[in-house]
Design a protein around this motif. Structure first.
Motif, PDB file in Angstrom:
ATOM      1  N   ALA A   1      42.482  43.353  28.464  1.00 28.36           N
ATOM      2  CA  ALA A   1      43.207  43.247  29.734  1.00 28.36           C
ATOM      3  C   ALA A   1      42.231  43.214  30.895  1.00 28.36           C
ATOM      4  CB  ALA A   1      44.172  44.417  29.878  1.00 28.36           C
ATOM      5  N   PHE A   2      41.192  44.037  30.844  1.00 26.77           N
ATOM      6  CA  PHE A   2      40.172  44.006  31.898  1.00 26.77           C
ATOM      7  C   PHE A   2      39.529  42.633  31.982  1.00 26.77           C
ATOM      8  CE2 PHE A   2      35.666  44.083  32.958  1.00 26.77           C
ATOM      9  CZ  PHE A   2      35.761  44.406  34.314  1.00 26.77           C
ATOM     10  N   GLN A   3      39.178  42.060  30.830  1.00 31.93           N
ATOM     11  CA  GLN A   3      38.547  40.732  30.823  1.00 31.93           C
ATOM     12  C   GLN A   3      39.462  39.693  31.474  1.00 31.93           C
ATOM     13  OE1 GLN A   3      35.456  40.038  30.171  1.00 31.93           O
ATOM     14  NE2 GLN A   3      34.968  42.098  29.489  1.00 31.93           N
ATOM     15  N   ALA A   4      40.753  39.756  31.171  1.00 34.09           N
ATOM     16  CA  ALA A   4      41.713  38.808  31.757  1.00 34.09           C
ATOM     17  C   ALA A   4      41.815  38.996  33.262  1.00 34.09           C
ATOM     18  CB  ALA A   4      43.082  38.981  31.101  1.00 34.09           C
ATOM     19  N   VAL A   5      41.847  40.245  33.717  1.00 32.50           N
ATOM     20  CA  VAL A   5      41.920  40.519  35.160  1.00 32.50           C
ATOM     21  C   VAL A   5      40.646  40.044  35.841  1.00 32.50           C
ATOM     22  CG1 VAL A   5      41.934  42.393  36.866  1.00 32.50           C
ATOM     23  CG2 VAL A   5      43.582  42.398  34.985  1.00 32.50           C
ATOM     24  N   LYS A   6      39.508  40.280  35.207  1.00 31.65           N
ATOM     25  CA  LYS A   6      38.223  39.862  35.783  1.00 31.65           C
ATOM     26  C   LYS A   6      38.159  38.338  35.916  1.00 31.65           C
ATOM     27  CE  LYS A   6      33.255  40.174  35.181  1.00 31.65           C
ATOM     28  NZ  LYS A   6      32.151  40.625  34.353  1.00 31.65           N
ATOM     29  N   GLU A   7      38.624  37.632  34.896  1.00 34.75           N
ATOM     30  CA  GLU A   7      38.623  36.165  34.942  1.00 34.75           C
ATOM     31  C   GLU A   7      39.532  35.637  36.046  1.00 34.75           C
ATOM     32  OE1 GLU A   7      39.595  34.641  31.079  1.00 34.75           O
ATOM     33  OE2 GLU A   7      37.890  35.651  30.143  1.00 34.75           O
ATOM     34  N   ASN A   8      40.621  36.351  36.302  1.00 32.83           N
ATOM     35  CA  ASN A   8      41.573  35.932  37.320  1.00 32.83           C
ATOM     36  C   ASN A   8      41.080  36.239  38.728  1.00 32.83           C
ATOM     37  OD1 ASN A   8      44.030  34.799  38.107  1.00 32.83           O
ATOM     38  ND2 ASN A   8      44.994  36.806  38.253  1.00 32.83           N
ATOM     39  N   ALA A   9      40.063  37.091  38.833  1.00 29.80           N
ATOM     40  CA  ALA A   9      39.477  37.531  40.114  1.00 29.80           C
ATOM     41  C   ALA A   9      40.540  38.251  40.939  1.00 29.80           C
ATOM     42  CB  ALA A   9      38.850  36.374  40.853  1.00 29.80           C
TER      43      ALA A   9
ATOM     44  N   GLU B   1      42.774  48.761  38.868  1.00 31.12           N
ATOM     45  CA  GLU B   1      43.245  49.574  37.741  1.00 31.12           C
ATOM     46  C   GLU B   1      44.697  49.240  37.402  1.00 31.12           C
ATOM     47  OE1 GLU B   1      44.308  53.971  38.042  1.00 31.12           O
ATOM     48  OE2 GLU B   1      42.354  53.999  37.053  1.00 31.12           O
ATOM     49  N   ASP B   2      45.533  49.103  38.421  1.00 33.65           N
ATOM     50  CA  ASP B   2      46.940  48.788  38.184  1.00 33.65           C
ATOM     51  C   ASP B   2      47.116  47.384  37.619  1.00 33.65           C
ATOM     52  OD1 ASP B   2      47.715  51.289  39.032  1.00 33.65           O
ATOM     53  OD2 ASP B   2      48.238  50.645  41.049  1.00 33.65           O
ATOM     54  N   ARG B   3      46.274  46.454  38.054  1.00 34.32           N
ATOM     55  CA  ARG B   3      46.353  45.097  37.500  1.00 34.32           C
ATOM     56  C   ARG B   3      45.993  45.108  36.018  1.00 34.32           C
ATOM     57  NH1 ARG B   3      42.812  42.742  41.878  1.00 34.32           N
ATOM     58  NH2 ARG B   3      42.117  41.287  40.303  1.00 34.32           N
ATOM     59  N   ILE B   4      45.020  45.937  35.643  1.00 37.35           N
ATOM     60  CA  ILE B   4      44.655  46.051  34.230  1.00 37.35           C
ATOM     61  C   ILE B   4      45.818  46.664  33.448  1.00 37.35           C
ATOM     62  CG2 ILE B   4      43.072  47.138  32.585  1.00 37.35           C
ATOM     63  CD1 ILE B   4      40.955  47.039  34.908  1.00 37.35           C
ATOM     64  N   ALA B   5      46.415  47.710  33.988  1.00 38.44           N
ATOM     65  CA  ALA B   5      47.557  48.353  33.320  1.00 38.44           C
ATOM     66  C   ALA B   5      48.717  47.372  33.169  1.00 38.44           C
ATOM     67  CB  ALA B   5      48.003  49.581  34.113  1.00 38.44           C
ATOM     68  N   GLN B   6      48.966  46.575  34.199  1.00 35.24           N
ATOM     69  CA  GLN B   6      50.028  45.564  34.123  1.00 35.24           C
ATOM     70  C   GLN B   6      49.720  44.537  33.040  1.00 35.24           C
ATOM     71  OE1 GLN B   6      50.330  43.947  38.076  1.00 35.24           O
ATOM     72  NE2 GLN B   6      51.124  45.858  38.930  1.00 35.24           N
TER      73      GLN B   6
ATOM     74  N   SER C   1      41.902  40.054  44.808  1.00 38.55           N
ATOM     75  CA  SER C   1      41.442  40.931  45.870  1.00 38.55           C
ATOM     76  C   SER C   1      41.583  42.394  45.473  1.00 38.55           C
ATOM     77  CB  SER C   1      42.258  40.642  47.133  1.00 38.55           C
ATOM     78  OG  SER C   1      41.765  41.386  48.213  1.00 38.55           O
ATOM     79  N   TYR C   2      41.035  43.258  46.301  1.00 38.00           N
ATOM     80  CA  TYR C   2      41.161  44.698  46.076  1.00 38.00           C
ATOM     81  C   TYR C   2      42.520  45.189  46.551  1.00 38.00           C
ATOM     82  CZ  TYR C   2      40.011  44.744  51.049  1.00 38.00           C
ATOM     83  OH  TYR C   2      40.014  44.511  52.396  1.00 38.00           O
ATOM     84  N   GLY C   3      42.913  46.354  46.066  1.00 32.20           N
ATOM     85  CA  GLY C   3      44.193  46.942  46.443  1.00 32.20           C
ATOM     86  C   GLY C   3      44.027  47.978  47.541  1.00 32.20           C
ATOM     87  N   ALA C   4      44.979  48.905  47.626  1.00 34.47           N
ATOM     88  CA  ALA C   4      44.989  49.920  48.679  1.00 34.47           C
ATOM     89  C   ALA C   4      43.758  50.828  48.606  1.00 34.47           C
ATOM     90  CB  ALA C   4      46.263  50.759  48.589  1.00 34.47           C
TER      91      ALA C   4
ATOM     92  N   LYS D   1      34.089  44.306  40.933  1.00 31.90           N
ATOM     93  CA  LYS D   1      32.674  44.618  40.726  1.00 31.90           C
ATOM     94  C   LYS D   1      32.427  46.124  40.804  1.00 31.90           C
ATOM     95  CE  LYS D   1      28.081  43.267  42.189  1.00 31.90           C
ATOM     96  NZ  LYS D   1      27.283  42.324  42.942  1.00 31.90           N
ATOM     97  N   GLU D   2      33.053  46.800  41.753  1.00 35.74           N
ATOM     98  CA  GLU D   2      32.897  48.254  41.868  1.00 35.74           C
ATOM     99  C   GLU D   2      33.532  48.968  40.674  1.00 35.74           C
ATOM    100  OE1 GLU D   2      32.862  48.551  46.758  1.00 35.74           O
ATOM    101  OE2 GLU D   2      34.758  48.731  45.664  1.00 35.74           O
ATOM    102  N   PHE D   3      34.681  48.478  40.229  1.00 37.88           N
ATOM    103  CA  PHE D   3      35.334  49.054  39.048  1.00 37.88           C
ATOM    104  C   PHE D   3      34.413  48.930  37.842  1.00 37.88           C
ATOM    105  CE2 PHE D   3      38.117  49.044  35.351  1.00 37.88           C
ATOM    106  CZ  PHE D   3      39.021  50.048  35.639  1.00 37.88           C
ATOM    107  N   GLU D   4      33.708  47.811  37.767  1.00 38.30           N
ATOM    108  CA  GLU D   4      32.823  47.521  36.636  1.00 38.30           C
ATOM    109  C   GLU D   4      31.579  48.411  36.605  1.00 38.30           C
ATOM    110  OE1 GLU D   4      32.066  43.218  34.545  1.00 38.30           O
ATOM    111  OE2 GLU D   4      32.021  43.341  36.710  1.00 38.30           O
TER     112      GLU D   4
END
Length: 120
Positions: free
Chosen positions: A17-25, A84-89, A27-30, A36-39
């Motif tokens: 899921a992280f790889q998919a979110v990373k590929e999709n790029a 993090e929430d995008r990865i969970a989704q 923006s940051y959330g709240a 990159k910072e999450f990584e």
């Protein structure tokens, strides 16, 4: 799966899921944390997310509201989740897609069998 975990979520699914979110790029959330910072603390971040999801204690964070202009001159508000929430989704989407595909495939095959039996 450990007895202490309420949901059978694999660590591999969280990594995928992280790889998919990373590929999709995106923006940051709240929380203003970028991908990159999450990584920078990837293993720890993914482990914490997996642990909370598998134990049933995961709750999404607030979203960042962004005003998007409409063609007619108005605006609409778009909520941008944290990385993090995008990865969970994405983890939830992966599990739901697999389950729904099985349901629809079984339903489709039952329909085909019924139609074939009806014709005979």
């Amino acid at each position: 799966m450990s007895e202490a975990k309420q949901f059978d979520i694999s660590k591999k699914a969280v990594i995928a899921a992280f790889q998919a979110v990373k590929e999709n790029a995106g923006s940051y959330g709240a929380d203003e944390q970028t991908i990159k910072e999450f990584e920078e603390h990837l293993n720890n971040n993914l482990y914490k997310l997996w642990n909370r999801m598998a134990s049933g204690s995961y709750f999404p964070k607030p979203v960042r509201a962004v005003a998007i202009p409409k063609k007619n001159g108005g605006i609409r508000i778009l909520g941008i989740p944290t990385v993090e929430d995008r990865i969970a989704q994405m983890v939830a989407k992966m599990y739901l897609n697999r389950w729904l595909n099985q349901c629809f495939t079984m339903t489709h095959m039952d329909t085909v069998r019924t139609n074939l039996q009806f014709r005979q």
